[in-house]
Write a protein that holds these residues in place. Structure first.
Motif: not given
Ligand code: AMP
Length: 112
Positions: A8-10, A13-15, A98-102
């Motif tokens: 939804q972010i992509i 739809e969600i800021p 899937f996501h990578l935290h920096l």
């Molecule tokens: P994980 O816990 O590794 O799945 O990471 C998901 C991350 O997404 C968390 O650190 C959340 O704070 C972040 N998150 C969830 N919803 C949003 C959003 N709408 N915008 C930005 N970050 C988000």
């Protein structure tokens, strides 16, 4: 994917606070930052985690790391940074895309 918050972010739809975007990758600031710089890098293609990644995702996964390296410099993380990916419930994954935290901008000690 309809009920995926990152999809939804992509879709816009969600800021989100976007810091990087190309045809395959989006990066935006985490809504609950765990460090002064906390950016999430996601593929625009939906897959839940590395277990769902396909062989054809190899180049995309590799490019995500290269993009993070480039963006980390632009974000001022010259002293170092950490890249984290949580896979599955027991690792604390809360979003099934899937996501990578920096993470950077503060001293980070040992992982465990
Ligand atoms: P994980 O816990 O590794 O799945 O990471 C998901 C991350 O997404 C968390 O650190 C959340 O704070 C972040 N998150 C969830 N919803 C949003 C959003 N709408 N915008 C930005 N970050 C988000």
């Amino acid at each position: 994917m309809e009920d995926c918050i990152f999809c939804q972010i992509i879709a816009g739809e969600i800021p989100s606070d976007i810091v990087y975007e190309d045809e395959e990758i989006l990066a935006f600031r985490d809504i609950h930052p765990a460090a002064p710089v906390h950016v999430l890098f996601i593929p625009k293609k939906h897959f839940a985690n590395l277990g769902e990644a396909a062989p054809e995702d190899q180049a995309l996964l590799g490019r995500m790391l290269l993009v993070i390296g480039q963006e980390a410099v632009k974000l001022g993380l010259t002293e170092g940074y950490r890249i984290v990916s949580n896979f599955g419930v027991s690792a604390g994954q809360t979003v099934g895309h899937f996501h990578l935290h920096l993470l950077g901008g503060r001293y980070m000690g040992a992982l465990c």
